[in-house]
Design a protein around this motif. Sequence first.
Motif, PDB file in Angstrom:
ATOM      1  N   UNK A  18       1.187  -1.498   0.291  1.00  0.00           N
ATOM      2  CA  UNK A  18      -0.150   0.272  -0.158  1.00  0.00           C
ATOM      3  C   UNK A  18       0.818   1.602   0.168  1.00  0.00           C
ATOM      4  N   UNK A  19       1.955   1.071  -0.106  1.00  0.00           N
ATOM      5  CA  UNK A  19       3.117   2.411  -0.391  1.00  0.00           C
ATOM      6  C   UNK A  19       2.789   3.390  -1.150  1.00  0.00           C
ATOM      7  N   UNK A  20       2.998   4.270  -1.834  1.00  0.00           N
ATOM      8  CA  UNK A  20       3.150   5.193  -2.404  1.00  0.00           C
ATOM      9  C   UNK A  20       4.001   6.058  -2.912  1.00  0.00           C
ATOM     10  N   UNK A  21       4.623   6.602  -4.086  1.00  0.00           N
ATOM     11  CA  UNK A  21       5.562   7.981  -4.629  1.00  0.00           C
ATOM     12  C   UNK A  21       5.124   8.399  -5.603  1.00  0.00           C
ATOM     13  N   UNK A  22       5.046   9.528  -4.959  1.00  0.00           N
ATOM     14  CA  UNK A  22       4.494  11.070  -5.443  1.00  0.00           C
ATOM     15  C   UNK A  22       4.766  11.269  -6.544  1.00  0.00           C
ATOM     16  N   UNK A  23       3.831  11.296  -7.876  1.00  0.00           N
ATOM     17  CA  UNK A  23       4.585  11.817  -8.803  1.00  0.00           C
ATOM     18  C   UNK A  23       4.199  13.463  -9.300  1.00  0.00           C
ATOM     19  N   UNK A  24       5.410  14.325 -10.061  1.00  0.00           N
ATOM     20  CA  UNK A  24       5.806  15.342  -9.290  1.00  0.00           C
ATOM     21  C   UNK A  24       5.797  15.812 -11.220  1.00  0.00           C
ATOM     22  N   UNK A  25       4.631  16.767 -11.156  1.00  0.00           N
ATOM     23  CA  UNK A  25       4.431  17.594 -12.860  1.00  0.00           C
ATOM     24  C   UNK A  25       5.655  18.888 -12.824  1.00  0.00           C
ATOM     25  N   UNK A  26       6.385  18.518 -13.902  1.00  0.00           N
ATOM     26  CA  UNK A  26       7.687  19.170 -14.005  1.00  0.00           C
ATOM     27  C   UNK A  26       7.878  20.579 -14.344  1.00  0.00           C
ATOM     28  N   UNK A  27       6.671  20.873 -14.891  1.00  0.00           N
ATOM     29  CA  UNK A  27       6.633  22.082 -15.726  1.00  0.00           C
ATOM     30  C   UNK A  27       6.217  23.001 -14.380  1.00  0.00           C
ATOM     31  N   UNK A  28       5.547  22.372 -13.109  1.00  0.00           N
ATOM     32  CA  UNK A  28       5.376  23.061 -11.482  1.00  0.00           C
ATOM     33  C   UNK A  28       5.721  22.927 -11.113  1.00  0.00           C
ATOM     34  N   UNK A  29       6.537  21.781 -10.633  1.00  0.00           N
ATOM     35  CA  UNK A  29       6.992  21.063  -9.485  1.00  0.00           C
ATOM     36  C   UNK A  29       6.321  20.783  -8.598  1.00  0.00           C
ATOM     37  N   UNK A  30       5.124  20.743  -8.961  1.00  0.00           N
ATOM     38  CA  UNK A  30       4.289  20.205  -7.608  1.00  0.00           C
ATOM     39  C   UNK A  30       3.384  18.648  -8.216  1.00  0.00           C
ATOM     40  N   UNK A  31       3.983  17.741  -6.966  1.00  0.00           N
ATOM     41  CA  UNK A  31       3.113  16.752  -6.618  1.00  0.00           C
ATOM     42  C   UNK A  31       1.675  16.955  -7.261  1.00  0.00           C
ATOM     43  N   UNK A  32       1.452  16.016  -8.357  1.00  0.00           N
ATOM     44  CA  UNK A  32       0.339  16.157  -8.478  1.00  0.00           C
ATOM     45  C   UNK A  32      -0.720  14.183  -8.225  1.00  0.00           C
ATOM     46  N   UNK A  33       0.008  13.428  -8.602  1.00  0.00           N
ATOM     47  CA  UNK A  33      -0.626  12.316  -8.408  1.00  0.00           C
ATOM     48  C   UNK A  33       0.210  10.800  -7.875  1.00  0.00           C
ATOM     49  N   UNK A  34      -0.309  10.345  -7.089  1.00  0.00           N
ATOM     50  CA  UNK A  34       0.821   9.351  -6.779  1.00  0.00           C
ATOM     51  C   UNK A  34       0.513   7.905  -7.339  1.00  0.00           C
ATOM     52  N   UNK A  35       1.506   7.502  -7.286  1.00  0.00           N
ATOM     53  CA  UNK A  35       2.131   6.010  -7.952  1.00  0.00           C
ATOM     54  C   UNK A  35       2.230   4.392  -6.560  1.00  0.00           C
ATOM     55  N   UNK A  36       1.920   3.581  -7.076  1.00  0.00           N
ATOM     56  CA  UNK A  36       2.187   2.577  -7.012  1.00  0.00           C
ATOM     57  C   UNK A  36       3.365   2.317  -6.165  1.00  0.00           C
ATOM     58  N   UNK A  37       4.233   1.803  -5.464  1.00  0.00           N
ATOM     59  CA  UNK A  37       5.010   2.040  -5.096  1.00  0.00           C
ATOM     60  C   UNK A  37       5.557   0.197  -4.524  1.00  0.00           C
ATOM     61  N   UNK A  38       5.958  -0.691  -5.706  1.00  0.00           N
ATOM     62  CA  UNK A  38       5.661  -1.806  -6.005  1.00  0.00           C
ATOM     63  C   UNK A  38       6.736  -2.738  -5.568  1.00  0.00           C
ATOM     64  N   UNK A  39       6.684  -4.030  -4.853  1.00  0.00           N
ATOM     65  CA  UNK A  39       8.095  -4.732  -4.791  1.00  0.00           C
ATOM     66  C   UNK A  39       8.387  -5.890  -5.293  1.00  0.00           C
ATOM     67  N   UNK A  40       8.838  -6.577  -4.279  1.00  0.00           N
ATOM     68  CA  UNK A  40       9.116  -8.036  -5.205  1.00  0.00           C
ATOM     69  C   UNK A  40       7.752  -9.047  -5.137  1.00  0.00           C
ATOM     70  N   UNK A  41       6.634  -8.853  -3.804  1.00  0.00           N
ATOM     71  CA  UNK A  41       5.739  -9.106  -3.310  1.00  0.00           C
ATOM     72  C   UNK A  41       4.708  -9.243  -4.476  1.00  0.00           C
ATOM     73  N   UNK A  42       4.471  -7.568  -5.508  1.00  0.00           N
ATOM     74  CA  UNK A  42       3.436  -7.277  -6.678  1.00  0.00           C
ATOM     75  C   UNK A  42       4.125  -8.457  -7.630  1.00  0.00           C
ATOM     76  N   UNK A  43       5.626  -8.243  -7.774  1.00  0.00           N
ATOM     77  CA  UNK A  43       6.351  -8.624  -8.398  1.00  0.00           C
ATOM     78  C   UNK A  43       5.474 -10.231  -8.901  1.00  0.00           C
TER      79      UNK A  43
END
Length: 493
Positions: A18-43
Amino acid sequence: MHTILNLIDGRMVHAASCKLIPVVEPATGHPYAQASASDAADIESAAKAATRAFARWSVTPAAERSRCLLRLSELVDANIERLAEAESRDSGKPISLARAVDIPRAAANLRFFATGILHTAGEFHDFDGGGVPSGMPALNFTLRRPRGVAGCISPWNLPLYLFTWKIAPALAAGCTVIGKPSEVTPMTASLLGELAIEAGLPPGVLNIVHGTGPDAGAALVHHPEVTTITFTGSTHVGRWIGKTAGDMLKRVSLELGGKNPFIVFDDADFDGPHGAIETAARAAFSNQGQICLCGSRLLIHESVYDRVREGIVRHARSLRIGDPADPATQFGALVSEAHLAKVEGCVREAARSGGTILCGGERIAPVHLPDRCRGGYFFAPTVIEGLNPTCSVEQEEIFGPVVSLQRFQDEQEAVHLANSTPYGLAATIFTRDGSRAHRVAASIDAGIVWVNCWMVRDLRTPFGGMKQSGIGREGGVEALKFFTEAKNVCVRI
Ligand code: NAD
């Protein structure tokens, strides 16, 4: 805030942690979404689903696999606007580029391999016994069978374009796939996952696992059920993947970095949209110089050096820099704060090494940017001259909007300079002398050589690099062969 989920076994799911990584919009420098931070269990879950699905997908008639991929390509076409907006926002590239190049090419990749798989033919060898007493006449034919679960790892610079370039031939050939898009630009791969469900791809055939390289990517490379790895990214990571896959005897293809020469001879056509100067500017600054095929070393015959230098500087200064979402913008943001800092560091190093910065060389000041973009990662198109060809800036990939100029006296010196880096991905030659074009093209260490053009891509041709730019070839039959195993059957007559 939008959460980007994994596609595993036909369903959109959270990472097990259930961990997440911020996804940043390069044009603004601000996070606008978050993505699943997967690991070996998800693979592991994705590998189970892909292995189960392989049993059926590998024997599904090619015509049916083709129909599935064609439906997906049609959905990409139908969603071009949504996908282009997402690609531009996620990566900082101008929306005009995403609309004209990235998304149409993603649809084309799917269509190309969907139809290509219907036109493949096996090999056949008619044997006469070889003229030895123990020999006997026989017929040999070669079957091609999908290799199993393929791991497809892609970078951030052309996100959907390169992701589909890998998954399309794998799926067409009958492999099932675990795709690992770049954690920096996960959005369009995630939208593609939703479209794949809509297109009716059977569960488990295409799995998309988001996460960082060291967590999700490395687990994918290590997983014993994943027989085949195709990777596009940096030479540094490619080297590790090559070693690891080699240890496990996996088949691997590595599409890595470049430091591509763009050579202008004195007899080139210089002017007009397809002349040497405008083409060199496009080759240096398209996608803010973040294309592996960019011409980052401009080698110019001494008699036309001043003319070409003046032209490239003029073009660099005339580019419309601004909000990537604005259709009039020609030059957007670099992909991340870290990458901006890296590019800035390389330019400082160039100045320390005795280079002269002819234009650019610094971040775009916020006052020159629209309000929304004042925290964004903008770096000015930069032209440098006077560097020693052996210095680190001339030897190592920068992967940003930075082009260096070198002068040469004759053809031999041009070829020597072109070949003087550890890389060998692409090269461009501008000349009107056909014989010279052939001679130089044959002498350059590069997987792709363009004569009087740049970035013209026929998807049937072999694509890949020499030296530190990679191992293996993508495109056309090369890609379909990569994802299949040849099995020879010998029948005595
Ligand atoms: P990168 O190597 O940092 O990452 C590429 C992908 O690999 C990402 O998905 C990342 O998460 C993953 N990754 C990172 N470490 C990993 C690991 N240990 N195991 C498995 N996966 C791992 O590259 P990048 O910064 O995303 O992309 C830029 C580079 O890609 C440049 O060097 C550029 O030249 C190269 N590139 C090459 C081509 C080509 O066709 N030759 C095309 C585009 C980009």
